[in-house]
Design a protein around this motif. Structure first.
Motif, PDB file in Angstrom:
ATOM      1  N   GLU A 105       0.666  -1.207  -0.087  1.00  0.00           N
ATOM      2  CA  GLU A 105      -0.036   0.018   0.061  1.00  0.00           C
ATOM      3  C   GLU A 105       0.805   1.349   0.093  1.00  0.00           C
ATOM      4  O   GLU A 105       0.379   2.529   0.092  1.00  0.00           O
ATOM      5  N   GLY A 106       2.101   1.020  -0.102  1.00  0.00           N
ATOM      6  CA  GLY A 106       3.133   2.367  -0.207  1.00  0.00           C
ATOM      7  C   GLY A 106       4.533   1.885   0.087  1.00  0.00           C
ATOM      8  O   GLY A 106       4.852   0.872  -0.036  1.00  0.00           O
ATOM      9  N   LEU A 107       5.245   2.932  -0.059  1.00  0.00           N
ATOM     10  CA  LEU A 107       6.636   2.511  -0.026  1.00  0.00           C
ATOM     11  C   LEU A 107       7.688   3.221   1.323  1.00  0.00           C
ATOM     12  O   LEU A 107       7.144   4.297   1.496  1.00  0.00           O
ATOM     13  N   PHE A 108       8.403   2.329   1.780  1.00  0.00           N
ATOM     14  CA  PHE A 108       9.385   2.992   2.790  1.00  0.00           C
ATOM     15  C   PHE A 108      10.681   2.765   2.319  1.00  0.00           C
ATOM     16  O   PHE A 108      11.242   1.579   2.336  1.00  0.00           O
ATOM     17  N   LEU A 109      11.427   3.824   2.030  1.00  0.00           N
ATOM     18  CA  LEU A 109      12.781   3.785   1.307  1.00  0.00           C
ATOM     19  C   LEU A 109      13.842   4.570   2.223  1.00  0.00           C
ATOM     20  O   LEU A 109      13.489   5.600   2.471  1.00  0.00           O
ATOM     21  N   SER A 110      14.758   3.608   2.484  1.00  0.00           N
ATOM     22  CA  SER A 110      15.920   4.195   3.386  1.00  0.00           C
ATOM     23  C   SER A 110      17.043   3.809   2.428  1.00  0.00           C
ATOM     24  O   SER A 110      17.029   3.168   1.391  1.00  0.00           O
ATOM     25  N   TYR A 140       1.303   6.061  -0.159  1.00  0.00           N
ATOM     26  CA  TYR A 140       1.937   6.630   0.907  1.00  0.00           C
ATOM     27  C   TYR A 140       3.503   6.411   0.545  1.00  0.00           C
ATOM     28  O   TYR A 140       4.105   5.288   0.311  1.00  0.00           O
ATOM     29  N   ILE A 141       4.407   7.378   0.762  1.00  0.00           N
ATOM     30  CA  ILE A 141       5.696   7.232   0.822  1.00  0.00           C
ATOM     31  C   ILE A 141       6.364   7.886   1.940  1.00  0.00           C
ATOM     32  O   ILE A 141       6.063   8.959   2.434  1.00  0.00           O
ATOM     33  N   HIS A 142       7.267   6.943   2.720  1.00  0.00           N
ATOM     34  CA  HIS A 142       8.028   7.427   3.625  1.00  0.00           C
ATOM     35  C   HIS A 142       9.411   7.186   3.267  1.00  0.00           C
ATOM     36  O   HIS A 142       9.931   6.165   2.878  1.00  0.00           O
ATOM     37  N   LEU A 143       9.845   8.288   3.319  1.00  0.00           N
ATOM     38  CA  LEU A 143      11.485   8.498   3.005  1.00  0.00           C
ATOM     39  C   LEU A 143      12.636   8.811   4.034  1.00  0.00           C
ATOM     40  O   LEU A 143      12.080   9.712   4.953  1.00  0.00           O
TER      41      LEU A 143
END
Length: 435
Positions: A105-110, A140-143
């Motif tokens: 449902e979204g991206l968590f990119l570290s 949703y995008i968490h960066l």
């Protein structure tokens, strides 16, 4: 030999599991112009694997190469482990293809820091830019914001990401310098301050111009490692409290230290992560965010560590028995919140309900108060003070023993859900309020 996309995904998804600061979105991003997906404030529904990974977000690193040699990190440059790096387009394609298949449902990119902070931050920013502008992705995008990157790159990332986070990792600067000599609090606080100022500026501009571009609408967060240093819980909570008030963070995540680099003698000789301590810190964090507790009320200089046997709210009550019992029918909302066994919703319902009549223990049960715990700290109508002449230590031991008695007996086939409510066998009663 060139790695396949599947091999890269296996390496970089596994490497991302050590970053726990992924959360529900907390943001409404509507689908516009026939784009793909959206983000709702109710958040991303989480599903966790056995090792703690969230599988409802595509949680990956851009690369696990890193120029730093932090003692606590599995991806430190001195570790001999498989390495991989995604291209910008590979991350974009993975996100879109997984989303269309309803895997995420979204991206968590570290990311690890490759070459330098600016080079890494530019790659991360380009991923979000391509997703928003080329693919018209509204999910949703968490960066991760990379400490040391230029302010312009942080600003551009904030225009496309729903949430940015900067991980501070170690609670005190002396310990950070000992375990990660190439890092400093200053480089971490700089992007934090910039994100905070960007959010404030967006809110001000939004009042004047409705079409002002959103900047990190779901706010920012950070992560603290627990147990890698001798820092006390009081130091951790004081730092967290400062972040909430000064940096206006949405969330702080506490990660129990995993002994992944046991050969490094600067690290404690732990056999497993301190999960109970991590849980108590989350409970304390909840008290600060929703129960109006201050950090110096939860822990004192004389007691710098949390009690692992009981939750911090009960520990506070036992340490301050002179403030109790609380008269449920007269006390203010703030004091009712401090009673063990009473939550935020129950406290609000108590304040609303007592406008119509005096409340008794039956009413409190209906409202949802955990009377098995609260009865020692309250009085209401017919309910007397129940703790007798016990001192704090005796009351603590009694409450712990009471919890243990609820364990299943050898002859039981099923746990009773309502062992202390015999009234359930009687005809149902209604809660009436006098007008």
């Amino acid at each position: 030999m060139e790695q396949t996309l599947q091999e890269k995904l296996k390496i970089l998804a596994d490497a991302a599991k050590y970053d726990v600061s992924c959360s529900s979105s907390g943001n409404n991003r509507q689908n516009t112009n026939g784009g793909l997906g959206n983000a709702l404030s109710c958040g991303v529904c989480h599903s966790f694997t056995d090792d703690g990974r969230c599988v409802s977000l595509l949680k990956i690193l851009m690369t696990n190469h890193c120029i730093y040699d932090c003692a606590y990190c599995i991806n430190r440059r001195s570790n001999d482990r498989p390495r991989a790096t995604f291209t910008v387009q590979e991350v974009v394609d993975l996100t879109i293809n997984f989303y269309r298949r309803n895997y995420i449902e979204g991206l968590f990119l570290s990311s690890g820091v490759i070459k330098n902070p600016d080079f890494t931050m530019e790659r991360l920013m380009l991923v979000t830019q391509n997703l928003r502008l080329k693919e018209r992705f509204n999910g949703y995008i968490h960066l991760k914001a990379i400490p040391g990157a230029s302010p312009e790159l942080i600003r551009q990332a904030g225009l496309y990401a729903d949430r940015l986070s900067v991980n501070i990792e170690i609670p005190t600067e002396p310990e950070l310098k000992r375990l990660a000599p190439e890092k400093s609090f200053g480089t971490v606080l700089q992007p934090m301050n910039q994100i905070k100022e960007g959010i404030q500026l967006y809110k001000e501009e939004r009042r004047k111009f409705r079409k002002t571009p959103a900047f990190t609408p779901a706010g920012q967060s950070t992560q603290l490692i627990v147990g890698a240093t001798p820092d006390s819980d009081r130091q951790i909570l004081q730092l967290a409290s400062g972040f909430y008030h000064e940096q206006q963070l949405k969330r702080i995540y506490y990660s129990g230290y995993l002994p992944v680099n046991e050969y490094d003698k600067r690290l404690p000789a732990l056999q497993s992560p301190p999960l109970v301590r991590e849980n108590r810190l989350y409970q304390s964090d909840w008290l600060m965010r929703f129960y109006h507790f201050r950090a110096d009320e939860i822990l004192t200089p004389e007691q710098p560590f949390l009690d692992l046997d009981i939750d911090p709210k009960l520990a506070y009550a036992l340490r301050n028995l002179h403030l109790f019992p609380v008269d449920i029918n007269r006390a203010d909302y703030e004091m009712i919140l401090r009673v063990p066994g009473i939550g935020v919703q129950s406290a609000k319902m108590i304040v609303d309900a007592r406008r119509f009549r005096k409340l008794n223990s039956y009413h409190l049960k209906k409202i949802g108060v955990v009377l098995k715990r609260a009865q020692y700290f309250i009085t209401c109508n017919e309910l007397p003070v129940y703790r007798g002449n016990w001192d704090p230590g005796q009351l603590k031991n009694h409450l712990i023993a009471e919890c243990h008695t609820k364990r299943k007996k050898p002859g039981d086939t099923q746990l009773s859900l309502f062992p202390l409510i015999p009234a359930l066998s009687a005809p149902a009663k209604q809660l009436h309020f006098k007008s």
